[in-house]
Design a protein around this motif. Sequence first.
Motif, PDB file in Angstrom:
ATOM      1  N   MET A   1       0.841  -1.196   0.000  1.00 21.26           N
ATOM      2  CA  MET A   1       0.000   0.000   0.000  1.00 21.26           C
ATOM      3  C   MET A   1       0.880   1.252   0.000  1.00 21.26           C
ATOM      4  SD  MET A   1      -2.939  -1.214   2.696  1.00 21.26           S
ATOM      5  CE  MET A   1      -3.727   0.389   2.613  1.00 21.26           C
ATOM      6  N   PRO A   2       0.465   2.301  -0.680  1.00 22.37           N
ATOM      7  CA  PRO A   2       1.330   3.471  -0.837  1.00 22.37           C
ATOM      8  C   PRO A   2       1.600   4.198   0.468  1.00 22.37           C
ATOM      9  CG  PRO A   2      -0.872   3.860  -1.750  1.00 22.37           C
ATOM     10  CD  PRO A   2      -0.777   2.415  -1.449  1.00 22.37           C
ATOM     11  N   ASP A   3       0.733   4.097   1.460  1.00 25.99           N
ATOM     12  CA  ASP A   3       0.942   4.835   2.698  1.00 25.99           C
ATOM     13  C   ASP A   3       1.621   3.992   3.766  1.00 25.99           C
ATOM     14  OD1 ASP A   3      -1.209   3.162   3.037  1.00 25.99           O
ATOM     15  OD2 ASP A   3      -2.498   4.647   4.018  1.00 25.99           O
ATOM     16  N   ASP A   4       2.139   2.809   3.384  1.00 24.38           N
ATOM     17  CA  ASP A   4       2.888   2.004   4.336  1.00 24.38           C
ATOM     18  C   ASP A   4       4.171   2.721   4.723  1.00 24.38           C
ATOM     19  OD1 ASP A   4       1.027   0.036   4.314  1.00 24.38           O
ATOM     20  OD2 ASP A   4       2.255  -1.489   3.362  1.00 24.38           O
ATOM     21  N   LYS A   5       4.565   2.548   5.964  1.00 22.61           N
ATOM     22  CA  LYS A   5       5.809   3.122   6.466  1.00 22.61           C
ATOM     23  C   LYS A   5       6.789   1.985   6.708  1.00 22.61           C
ATOM     24  CE  LYS A   5       7.751   5.797  10.311  1.00 22.61           C
ATOM     25  NZ  LYS A   5       7.455   6.442  11.618  1.00 22.61           N
ATOM     26  N   ILE A   6       7.919   2.004   6.009  1.00 24.05           N
ATOM     27  CA  ILE A   6       8.933   0.965   6.138  1.00 24.05           C
ATOM     28  C   ILE A   6       9.772   1.244   7.383  1.00 24.05           C
ATOM     29  CG2 ILE A   6      10.847  -0.235   5.039  1.00 24.05           C
ATOM     30  CD1 ILE A   6       8.238  -0.519   3.531  1.00 24.05           C
ATOM     31  N   LEU A   7       9.812   0.273   8.297  1.00 25.27           N
ATOM     32  CA  LEU A   7      10.608   0.414   9.520  1.00 25.27           C
ATOM     33  C   LEU A   7      11.916  -0.371   9.452  1.00 25.27           C
ATOM     34  CD1 LEU A   7       7.887   0.090  12.321  1.00 25.27           C
ATOM     35  CD2 LEU A   7       8.678   2.140  11.146  1.00 25.27           C
ATOM     36  N   LEU A   8      11.956  -1.399   8.624  1.00 30.04           N
ATOM     37  CA  LEU A   8      13.138  -2.256   8.554  1.00 30.04           C
ATOM     38  C   LEU A   8      13.176  -2.918   7.190  1.00 30.04           C
ATOM     39  CD1 LEU A   8      15.492  -3.842  10.110  1.00 30.04           C
ATOM     40  CD2 LEU A   8      13.766  -5.601  10.506  1.00 30.04           C
ATOM     41  N   VAL A  13      14.276  -9.395   4.839  1.00 25.89           N
ATOM     42  CA  VAL A  13      13.090  -9.130   5.662  1.00 25.89           C
ATOM     43  C   VAL A  13      12.735  -7.656   5.557  1.00 25.89           C
ATOM     44  CG1 VAL A  13      12.156  -9.073   8.008  1.00 25.89           C
ATOM     45  CG2 VAL A  13      13.597 -10.985   7.286  1.00 25.89           C
ATOM     46  N   ARG A  14      11.433  -7.393   5.366  1.00 27.12           N
ATOM     47  CA  ARG A  14      10.937  -6.021   5.371  1.00 27.12           C
ATOM     48  C   ARG A  14       9.814  -5.899   6.391  1.00 27.12           C
ATOM     49  NH1 ARG A  14       8.561  -5.859   0.643  1.00 27.12           N
ATOM     50  NH2 ARG A  14      10.545  -5.527  -0.427  1.00 27.12           N
ATOM     51  N   LEU A  15       9.854  -4.863   7.214  1.00 27.81           N
ATOM     52  CA  LEU A  15       8.800  -4.575   8.180  1.00 27.81           C
ATOM     53  C   LEU A  15       8.159  -3.247   7.820  1.00 27.81           C
ATOM     54  CD1 LEU A  15       7.231  -4.824  10.895  1.00 27.81           C
ATOM     55  CD2 LEU A  15       9.218  -3.765  12.006  1.00 27.81           C
ATOM     56  N   ALA A  16       6.848  -3.261   7.664  1.00 25.42           N
ATOM     57  CA  ALA A  16       6.123  -2.039   7.315  1.00 25.42           C
ATOM     58  C   ALA A  16       4.886  -1.898   8.179  1.00 25.42           C
ATOM     59  CB  ALA A  16       5.727  -2.056   5.836  1.00 25.42           C
ATOM     60  N   LEU A  17       4.503  -0.647   8.440  1.00 24.62           N
ATOM     61  CA  LEU A  17       3.264  -0.332   9.163  1.00 24.62           C
ATOM     62  C   LEU A  17       2.262   0.265   8.198  1.00 24.62           C
ATOM     63  CD1 LEU A  17       4.259   1.434  12.510  1.00 24.62           C
ATOM     64  CD2 LEU A  17       3.609  -0.946  12.155  1.00 24.62           C
ATOM     65  N   ASP A  18       0.987  -0.075   8.376  1.00 28.83           N
ATOM     66  CA  ASP A  18      -0.032   0.551   7.550  1.00 28.83           C
ATOM     67  C   ASP A  18      -0.301   1.966   8.055  1.00 28.83           C
ATOM     68  OD1 ASP A  18      -1.553   0.208   9.854  1.00 28.83           O
ATOM     69  OD2 ASP A  18      -3.312  -0.509   8.775  1.00 28.83           O
ATOM     70  N   LEU A  41      18.773 -13.798   8.315  1.00 27.81           N
ATOM     71  CA  LEU A  41      17.331 -13.568   8.189  1.00 27.81           C
ATOM     72  C   LEU A  41      16.647 -13.723   9.540  1.00 27.81           C
ATOM     73  CD1 LEU A  41      14.913 -14.591   5.435  1.00 27.81           C
ATOM     74  CD2 LEU A  41      14.449 -15.446   7.727  1.00 27.81           C
ATOM     75  N   TRP A  42      17.045 -14.736  10.319  1.00 28.36           N
ATOM     76  CA  TRP A  42      16.445 -14.909  11.644  1.00 28.36           C
ATOM     77  C   TRP A  42      16.738 -13.715  12.537  1.00 28.36           C
ATOM     78  CZ3 TRP A  42      18.878 -20.418  11.719  1.00 28.36           C
ATOM     79  CH2 TRP A  42      18.138 -21.246  10.858  1.00 28.36           C
ATOM     80  N   GLY A  43      17.943 -13.161  12.408  1.00 31.36           N
ATOM     81  CA  GLY A  43      18.254 -11.963  13.182  1.00 31.36           C
ATOM     82  C   GLY A  43      17.369 -10.795  12.800  1.00 31.36           C
ATOM     83  N   ALA A  44      17.104 -10.660  11.497  1.00 30.86           N
ATOM     84  CA  ALA A  44      16.230  -9.578  11.038  1.00 30.86           C
ATOM     85  C   ALA A  44      14.792  -9.794  11.501  1.00 30.86           C
ATOM     86  CB  ALA A  44      16.287  -9.470   9.514  1.00 30.86           C
ATOM     87  N   LEU A  45      14.323 -11.037  11.494  1.00 27.03           N
ATOM     88  CA  LEU A  45      12.975 -11.325  11.994  1.00 27.03           C
ATOM     89  C   LEU A  45      12.866 -11.003  13.489  1.00 27.03           C
ATOM     90  CD1 LEU A  45      12.033 -14.708  10.255  1.00 27.03           C
ATOM     91  CD2 LEU A  45      10.932 -12.482   9.906  1.00 27.03           C
ATOM     92  N   THR A  46      13.896 -11.357  14.238  1.00 31.31           N
ATOM     93  CA  THR A  46      13.899 -11.041  15.672  1.00 31.31           C
ATOM     94  C   THR A  46      13.843  -9.538  15.880  1.00 31.31           C
ATOM     95  OG1 THR A  46      15.158 -13.047  16.170  1.00 31.31           O
ATOM     96  CG2 THR A  46      15.197 -11.299  17.817  1.00 31.31           C
ATOM     97  N   GLU A  47      14.625  -8.801  15.105  1.00 33.27           N
ATOM     98  CA  GLU A  47      14.637  -7.343  15.216  1.00 33.27           C
ATOM     99  C   GLU A  47      13.276  -6.764  14.839  1.00 33.27           C
ATOM    100  OE1 GLU A  47      16.125  -3.590  16.107  1.00 33.27           O
ATOM    101  OE2 GLU A  47      16.833  -5.608  16.612  1.00 33.27           O
ATOM    102  N   GLY A  49      10.393  -8.090  15.350  1.00 36.60           N
ATOM    103  CA  GLY A  49       9.532  -8.248  16.520  1.00 36.60           C
ATOM    104  C   GLY A  49       9.812  -7.209  17.588  1.00 36.60           C
ATOM    105  N   ARG A  50      11.077  -6.897  17.789  1.00 33.84           N
ATOM    106  CA  ARG A  50      11.447  -5.897  18.802  1.00 33.84           C
ATOM    107  C   ARG A  50      11.014  -4.496  18.404  1.00 33.84           C
ATOM    108  NH1 ARG A  50      17.502  -8.359  19.288  1.00 33.84           N
ATOM    109  NH2 ARG A  50      17.061 -10.027  20.807  1.00 33.84           N
ATOM    110  N   MET A  51      10.944  -4.251  17.099  1.00 35.95           N
ATOM    111  CA  MET A  51      10.643  -2.902  16.614  1.00 35.95           C
ATOM    112  C   MET A  51       9.152  -2.596  16.541  1.00 35.95           C
ATOM    113  SD  MET A  51      13.409  -2.402  13.525  1.00 35.95           S
ATOM    114  CE  MET A  51      12.792  -0.749  13.173  1.00 35.95           C
TER     115      MET A  51
END
Length: 265
Positions: A1-8, A13-18, A41-47, A49-51
């Motif tokens: 979605m265009p208004d997603d905010k990428i945090l990682l 691994v990509r983490l985004a918020l709507d 990749l597991w380290g990024a997944l763990t991060e 979760g923390r974020m």
Amino acid sequence: MPDDKILLERDGVRLALDGTGTVATVTLCNPAKRNAQSPALWGALTEAGRMLPGQVRVAVLRAEGPSFSAGLDRQAFTPEGFDGGPSFLELGRGSAAELDVIIAGYQQAFTWWRRTDLITVAAVQGHAIGAGFQLALACDLRVCADDVQFAMRETSLGLVPDLTGTKPLAELVGYGRALEICVTGRYVHAEEAARTGLANLVVPAVELDAAVGDLTAALLAPPRDAVNETKALLRTALAHTEADQFAAERAAQARRLRSLTGADD
């Protein structure tokens, strides 16, 4: 979605918020390698979760490309291993205590999905093999495309499933079927996944994103505290005695009633 905010975005691994901040999407984003997994990749997944910000109520796990995850990157079994980390051949020469610490660190990528302050949904298409199967099992709910192929291949490699997948698998399908799936390494296809409870929902592959969106909206509809209390109750239901579970229900309902009536203010 265009208004997603990428945090990682790192190590596949990509983490985004709507836009509302209540839905987080964790994407496995290395389709060229079929989202094969590694310690990085597991380290990024763990991060990821923390974020997660505190307002997140639903975390969706998805993957780019035709496969959810082909499992462990076979580079782990080469003498070179991964850049910046030992190969599994090297790890095998360590002491039991050292291995326990290392594997416990890997497992953190799989454990945070069970937190009681959010509901997690895996959107699974194509192959979900070994570590990929266990990552899907780490989530509370699984929405699967009709081309899904689960398989637990660790035993055929002389290993065991060690990324927290054995307990949810046995709870979902029963001991006998879980043992057979793990030891034979066979594929579990969409129809069986739906029939045995591995999949909460199976849809045509082209409808996977829409189905996850509909489910997410339904999960966000009830009040958050009631959802969290209900998840906590269900997480302990199989382990508790009847008396302990009934007591937990009473305590949770008392908290809800006091909150609803303002008695805790």
